[in-house]
Design a protein around this motif. Structure first.
Motif, PDB file in Angstrom:
ATOM      1  N   ARG A   1       0.812  -1.188   0.000  1.00  0.00           N
ATOM      2  CA  ARG A   1       0.000   0.000   0.000  1.00  0.00           C
ATOM      3  C   ARG A   1       0.860   1.259   0.000  1.00  0.00           C
ATOM      4  O   ARG A   1       0.511   2.262  -0.600  1.00  0.00           O
ATOM      5  CB  ARG A   1      -0.907  -0.014   1.222  1.00  0.00           C
TER       6      ARG A   1
ATOM      7  N   GLU B   1     -11.883 -15.025  11.327  1.00  0.00           N
ATOM      8  CA  GLU B   1     -12.145 -14.038  10.281  1.00  0.00           C
ATOM      9  C   GLU B   1     -10.891 -13.414   9.686  1.00  0.00           C
ATOM     10  O   GLU B   1     -10.925 -12.904   8.580  1.00  0.00           O
ATOM     11  CB  GLU B   1     -13.013 -12.903  10.845  1.00  0.00           C
TER      12      GLU B   1
ATOM     13  N   ASN C   1       2.176  -9.476   7.537  1.00  0.00           N
ATOM     14  CA  ASN C   1       0.911  -8.763   7.726  1.00  0.00           C
ATOM     15  C   ASN C   1       0.355  -8.996   9.143  1.00  0.00           C
ATOM     16  O   ASN C   1      -0.833  -9.217   9.341  1.00  0.00           O
ATOM     17  CB  ASN C   1      -0.102  -9.205   6.668  1.00  0.00           C
TER      18      ASN C   1
ATOM     19  N   LEU D   1      -1.037  -8.610  12.825  1.00  0.00           N
ATOM     20  CA  LEU D   1      -1.959  -7.645  13.435  1.00  0.00           C
ATOM     21  C   LEU D   1      -1.259  -6.809  14.497  1.00  0.00           C
ATOM     22  O   LEU D   1      -1.584  -5.650  14.718  1.00  0.00           O
ATOM     23  CB  LEU D   1      -3.149  -8.377  14.055  1.00  0.00           C
TER      24      LEU D   1
ATOM     25  N   PHE E   1     -15.966  -6.884   8.884  1.00  0.00           N
ATOM     26  CA  PHE E   1     -16.155  -7.672  10.098  1.00  0.00           C
ATOM     27  C   PHE E   1     -17.563  -8.273  10.078  1.00  0.00           C
ATOM     28  O   PHE E   1     -18.524  -7.625   9.689  1.00  0.00           O
ATOM     29  CB  PHE E   1     -15.990  -6.787  11.329  1.00  0.00           C
TER      30      PHE E   1
END
Lengths: 440, 464
Positions: free
Chosen positions: B277, B397, B408, B410, B440
Motif C-alpha cells: 500500500r 475471520e 501482515n 496484526l 467484520f
C-alpha cells in the motif's frame, strides 16, 4: 455421541442424475488402480535398491541388471500413482466434502508432507535412475541416494493413512487434535502392516509377471527374468501369510460404533474373502515353487488373483465408509438445512430493510469521507487512529499541506502511527479538506 | 470457515503458504508442461525435418530436464494446490468442486493422456530415434502431448476466471436465496475473463518455456563433451528465440485484452496489488520497474535472435529471471485484485458467504463455530474470557490474511493504537484505504472482544 461436524457445502451435488452406486463404483475402481500403482511404487523402489546391494555383495551382474530394470516400474508407478490419486480425491471431495476437509485440517500441516516429502522422494528416485551408469564406480553413494528415496517414500503412507483413518471415523473429529492422536492408534498400525505387506506381495506378482516377459525376450534378459520370477515368488510368500491373518483384523479396529455396525452388513465377509484369495494364490505359487520358469498364463492367473484380492480389500474399505457415514451424513444434512433456512430468511429480511430504509440526507462531504474510509480512523471530535478533525482544524495548517498529507500519507506529525496514502482525486481531496477545516 | 477446524500457520501466514505452492506450480506446470510441450514438440519437428540429428539429440536432453521437473514438482504441486486450498479455504474449494466437478473430471481424463503420452514419448525416444519412421512417430507423440497439455490449461483458466468474474453478461451463476444452491453451470464456465486469460497464459507460457529452453540449451551444450552437441548451441538458441519473437508480443497483446475484462473495482486495486500500500502512489517507480522487467525480456529475446552466439549465460539467466518476476507479479496481482472476495460477490476471502452475513451479524460468528471450545464462544458476565473470545474471532475471520507477529501481522499493524481506535477501525475494515479487506462479521459483543484481543497483542509484554 459428541458429534462435531461442519456444515455441508450449500450447493447441489452435481450428480447429473446418476445414481449413488455409480459414484461408489467409480470411487472404488479409481482407488484400486491408484493403490495398485502405489503398491508397485513402494515395492519396486525397494527392490531396485535391494538388488543393487545384492549385486555389489554377490558381485552379480544379473542382480545389478534386475535392480536397474526395476527403476522403470518405479518411474511409471510413481507418475501413474500420483495421477490416479487425483480421481478418488475428486470423488471424495464432492461427495463427503465436510468430513474429508475436516480430517485434512486436523492433521495439518503434517499432511503437506505428502506433497513436499513426495517431491523430494520423486527427485531422488529420478536421480537414482538417471545416474545409474554415471555412478557405476561409486556404488556406495549411488545406493545411498536410492535408499534415502525409498525411506522417504515409506514415510508417506503413515501420514496419508492417518488422514484417511480420521476421515473414515467422523466421531473422532471432536477428540483428535493433531496427527499423532490418530497415527498412534491400533487402527493405523494394523492398516500400515496390511498396506506394506500387500505392497510387497503385489510387487512379488509384478516381478513374476515382468520376469516371464523378460524370459521370453531371451538373451541376457532371460537370465534377469528367471531371477525376477524366483525372487517374486519369495516376496509374495514372505509377505502373504502375516497379511492373511492381519487383514480381517483391520476391520475390527475401527471405533465400536463402526465395527459393531459393520458386522451386521454383508461387507464383513469381504476381508475374509480377500484373505482366502491370498491363500489360494499362496498355494498356487507353492505348487510352482521349484519351477524355474513359469508360463505366461500362470503369471496372468497370479496377477488376476492378486488384483481380485486388492479389489476385495478396497470394497471392504468402502463398506466402512457406507456404515460409518450413514448417521453423520444425515445429521449434517439436517444441520445444514436448518442453518441455511435461517441464513436465507435473514438475508431476505435484510434486503427488504435496505430497500425500505429512508435515505438519510447527509452532507456530501460526510458521505464522501465515509465512502473513502476516512471515518475508519478519524472522527470529528475524538482521537482514534488519527487525530480528530477538530484538532486538525484547530491547528489550522494550510489546505495544500493537508491535501498533500492525505494523498501521500503522513507520519510523525500527530504521533508515531502513520496515515497510509489515500486514493483520492484532487477534487475529492479538496472537498474533504475544506470540510475538515470547517470543524473548529 | 467458521464451521471447520482452525489451522493457523505462524509467521508466514496461510496466504504465503499457499503462494509458495502456487508459484512453484504455475512456473513448472504452465511454463514447463504447457509451454514446454509446445516448444519441445516444435523443436523435435524442426530438427527432424532438417535431418539435424545432433539437434534432435539436444532436444532429447532438454526433454529429459523438462520431464524430470514437470512430472515431479509440477504434478505434485498440482495436487498440492488442492490440499493447500483445503487447509486455507475449505468452503471455497468445496464450492468450486461442486460447480466444476465434471470439468475437473474431464481435465483428469485429459491428464491421463498427457502423462501417458509424455512417459511414452520420453521412454521410447531413444529406440525410435534410430529410424526415420520412428522419429516421425516420436514427433507425433510430441504434438499429442502438447495438445493434451493445452487442454488441461483450458479448463483451469476457466475456473480461475470464474473466481474473478463469476457472472456472464450479468446473468447470475447462482440464486443466493435458494438452498441447496442451483448452480447454472454454463454461466459459471463461460465467464468474461476465461478466453482472454487462457490466451494470455498460453502465449506467455510458450514464451517462458522458450526462455527456459534457451537457458538449458546453453547449460547442456556448453557442458557436453560431445562436439556435435556443442555445435547445436547456436542454431537451437536461435530457434527458441524465434519462438519467443512471436509469442512475447502476442502474449502482451492478450494481456492487455485480459486487463480490459477485469471488473472496475478489481482493476482499481492493481497498483496496490503489485506493490504494497505504501507504494500505491509511486506509480512512476512501478512503471519503471515494469518497463525494466519487460525491457529485459524483449532485449534478451532480441539478442538471442540476432546473435545466438553471443547469448551468454548471464543473458539467458536474466531472461528467465525476468520472466519469473513478471509471472510472479501477474499471479500475485490476479490473486490480490479479487480481494476481499475469493469468489467475486459470493464468498469473502475468509470463506464467509455474502448471504451468511446478515444472519451471522445477528447471532454471532461463533455461534456455529463447531470446532471452537464452548468457553471461548460467548463472553462471560465477568468478561474473564473476553480476550480468548476475541482470539477465536480473529482466528476465524482474519487469519487467512493476517498473522499475529509475522507477515501482515496484526500486532505490528496496530502498534500504538488505542483499543477505541481499533474498535472503530473494525467497524469499517474495507474502508480507510484498504478496500481489499473483508468486512467484520458478527455481533457487537464479538467486535468488542476482537478489539480487546488485538489491543492486548501490543500490551502483552507489559503485563508479563
Amino acid at each position: 455421541m459428541n458429534w462435531k461436524l461442519p456444515f455441508d457445502i450449500p450447493l447441489v451435488v452435481p450428480t447429473m442424475g446418476l445414481p449413488g452406486w455409480f459414484f461408489d463404483t467409480l470411487g472404488v475402481i479409481v482407488f484400486v488402480v491408484h493403490i495398485a500403482f502405489i503398491y508397485t511404487l513402494i515395492g519396486a523402489s525397494t527392490a531396485s535398491v535391494l538388488y543393487n546391494i545384492f549385486g555389489v555383495f554377490k558381485k552379480s551382474k544379473t542382480n545389478d541388471l534386475l535392480a536397474y530394470k526395476m527403476t522403470n516400474p518405479t518411474t511409471i508407478s510413481e507418475n501413474m500413482g500420483a495421477l490416479w490419486g487425483v480421481a478418488p480425491l475428486l470423488v471424495i471431495s464432492v461427495l463427503y466434502t465436510g468430513f474429508f476437509y475436516t480430517a485434512i485440517l486436523k492433521v495439518s500441516p503434517h499432511i503437506l508432507h505428502i506433497i513436499y516429502g513426495n517431491i523430494f522422494a520423486f527427485l531422488l528416485s529420478y536421480a537414482y535412475k538417471f545416474s545409474w551408469h554415471a555412478l557405476h564406480n561409486h556404488k556406495g553413494f549411488h545406493i545411498a541416494i536410492g535408499l534415502v528415496a525409498v525411506l522417504t517414500f515409506y514415510t508417506l503412507p503413515p501420514v496419508f493413512m492417518s488422514m484417511s483413518n480420521l476421515y473414515l471415523q467422523p466421531e473422532l473429529f471432536a477428540s483428535v487434535q493433531n496427527i499423532w492422536d490418530i497415527m498412534l492408534t491400533p487402527l493405523t498400525f494394523f492398516r500400515l502392516i496390511n498396506f506394506f505387506l500387500t505392497a510387497f506381495a503385489f510387487t512379488g506378482i509384478v516381478m513374476i509377471y515382468l520376469g516371464v516377459k523378460w524370459v521370453k525376450a531371451g538373451g541376457e534378459e532371460a537370465e534377469v527374468g528367471r531371477l525376477a520370477i524366483d525372487q517374486g515368488k519369495k516376496w509374495f510368500m514372505w509377505a502373504a501369510p502375516v497379511n492373511i491373518a492381519v487383514l480381517p483384523l483391520v476391520f475390527f479396529a475401527f471405533t465400536p460404533r463402526i465395527s459393531e455396525a459393520y458386522i451386521h452388513t454383508p461387507f464383513v465377509f469381504l476381508p475374509f474373502l480377500a484373505s482366502a484369495v491370498l491363500l489360494i494364490l499362496f498355494f498356487f505359487l507353492l505348487k510352482r515353487f521349484s519351477h524355474v520358469e513359469m508360463n505366461a498364463s500362470d503369471a496372468t492367473k497370479a496377477m488376476v488373483l492378486m488384483v481380485v484380492a486388492v479389489a476385495l480389500m478396497a470394497t471392504a474399505r468402502h463398506g466402512i465408509r457406507v456404515v460409518s457415514f450413514e448417521e453423520p451424513l444425515q445429521l449434517q444434512a439436517e444441520a445444514t438445512e436448518k442453518y441455511m433456512t435461517n441464513v436465507i430468511t435473514e438475508y431476505k429480511a435484510h434486503k427488504e430493510e435496505m430497500k425500505n430504509a429512508p435515505k438519510v440526507v447527509l452532507d456530501p462531504a460526510v458521505s464522501l469521507a465515509d465512502s473513502k474510509g476516512c471515518l475508519a480512523c478519524h472522527s470529528v471530535d475524538t482521537k482514534l487512529v488519527g487525530p480528530s478533525y477538530k484538532e486538525v482544524a484547530a491547528k489550522g495548517e494550510a489546505a495544500d499541506v493537508l491535501i498533500a498529507s492525505v494523498k501521500k500519507g503522513s507520519t510523525g506529525k500527530w504521533g508515531e502511527t502513520p496515515m497510509p496514502p489515500q486514493t483520492l482525486t484532487d477534487e475529492e481531496a479538496k472537498t474533504l479538506i475544506e470540510w475538515v477545516l470547517k470543524q473548529k | 470457515m467458521f464451521d471447520f477446524p482452525i489451522f493457523e500457520m505462524p509467521t508466514i501466514g496461510l496466504r504465503m503458504l499457499m503462494a509458495i505452492n502456487a508459484i512453484i506450480h504455475t512456473f513448472v506446470s504452465h511454463g514447463g508442461a504447457v509451454g514446454g510441450s509446445v516448444v519441445l514438440a516444435l523443436a523435435a519437428w524442426w530438427t527432424n525435418k532438417r535431418g539435424d540429428m545432433a539437434g534432435y539429440e539436444t532436444v532429447y536432453r532438454l526433454l529429459m530436464v523438462f520431464f524430470i521437473i514437470t512430472t515431479s514438482v509440477g504434478a505434485l504441486t498440482g495436487i498440492g494446490m488442492w490440499i493447500h486450498a483445503n487447509i486455507i479455504s475449505p468452503n471455497a474449494i468445496g464450492g468450486l468442486i461442486r460447480v466444476f466437478f465434471w470439468k475437473w473430471f474431464i481435465e483428469w481424463i485429459v491428464f491421463n493422456f498427457e502423462v501417458i503420452i509424455l512417459l511414452f514419448w520420453f521412454m521410447t525416444w531413444k529406440p525410435k530415434a534410430l529410424t526415420p519412421q520412428g522419429r516421425s512417430s516420436s514427433v507425433k507423440l510430441g504434438v499429442f502431448y502438447a495438445a493434451s497439455s493445452w487442454v488441461t490449461m483450458l479448463i483451469i483458466t476457466a475456473i480461475l476466471g470464474f473466481m474473478l468474474t463469476p457472472n456472464f453478461d450479468g446473468q447470475p451463476w447462482i440464486d443466493p436465496e435458494v438452498y441447496p444452491g442451483n448452480v447454472n453451470y454454463n454461466n459459471a464456465l463461460f465467464n468474461p475473463t476465461w478466453i482472454p486469460g487462457l490466451m494470455m497464459r498460453t502465449f506467455s507460457s510458450i514464451a517462458f518455456a522458450g526462455a527456459l529452453a534457451i537457458l538449458w540449451t546453453w547449460i547442456l551444450t556448453t557442458f557436453s563433451k560431445n562436439e556435435e552437441i556443442q555445435e547445436t548451441k547456436e542454431r537451437m538458441i536461435k530457434f527458441f528465440a524465434t519462438i519467443m519473437m512471436v509469442t512475447v508480443p502476442v502474449a502482451a497483446a492478450f494481456g492487455y485484452y485480459y486487463l480490459l475484462q477485469i471488473p472496475e473495482a478489481a482493476r482499481a486495486m492493481i497498483p496496490t496489488a503489485m506493490m504494497t500500500r505504501a507504494f500505491a502512489d509511486k506509480m512512476d517507480l512501478m512503471h519503471t520497474i515494469i518497463s525494466g522487467i519487460g525491457g529485459t525480456v524483449v532485449l534478451t529475446t532480441i539478442i538471442a535472435y540476432f546473435s545466438p552466439k553471443r547469448m551468454p549465460y548471464i543473458a539467458a539467466t536474466l531472461m528467465v529471471s525476468a520472466f519469473l518476476l513478471f509471472w510472479g507479479y501477474e499471479e500475485r496481482t490476479r490473486e490480490f485484485i479479487r480481494k476481499p472476495f475469493l469468489i467475486y460477490n459470493y464468498m469473502y476471502s475468509n470463506g464467509i458467504r455474502v448471504t451468511d452475513v446478515p444472519y451471522l451479524n445477528k447471532v454471532g460468528i461463533l455461534k456455529h463455530a463447531i470446532f471452537v471450545d464452548e468457553d471461548k464462544k460467548v463472553v462471560k458476565e465477568d468478561k474473564s474470557n473476553l480476550i480468548e473470545v476475541g482470539h477465536t474471532v480473529a482466528q476465524i475471520e482474519c487469519r487467512v490474511c493476517h498473522t499475529v507477529n509475522g507477515i501482515n501481522g496484526l500486532k505490528a499493524l496496530t502498534a500504538g493504537w488505542s483499543e477505541a481506535a481499533i474498535r472503530n477501525r473494525i467497524n469499517n475494515l474495507p474502508g480507510g484505504g484498504t478496500p481489499y479487506m473483508a468486512p467484520f462479521v458478527g455481533t457487537e459483543a464479538e467486535k468488542d472482544a476482537l478489539a480487546a484481543y488485538i489491543a492486548s497483542l501490543n500490551k502483552r509484554g507489559e503485563i508479563k
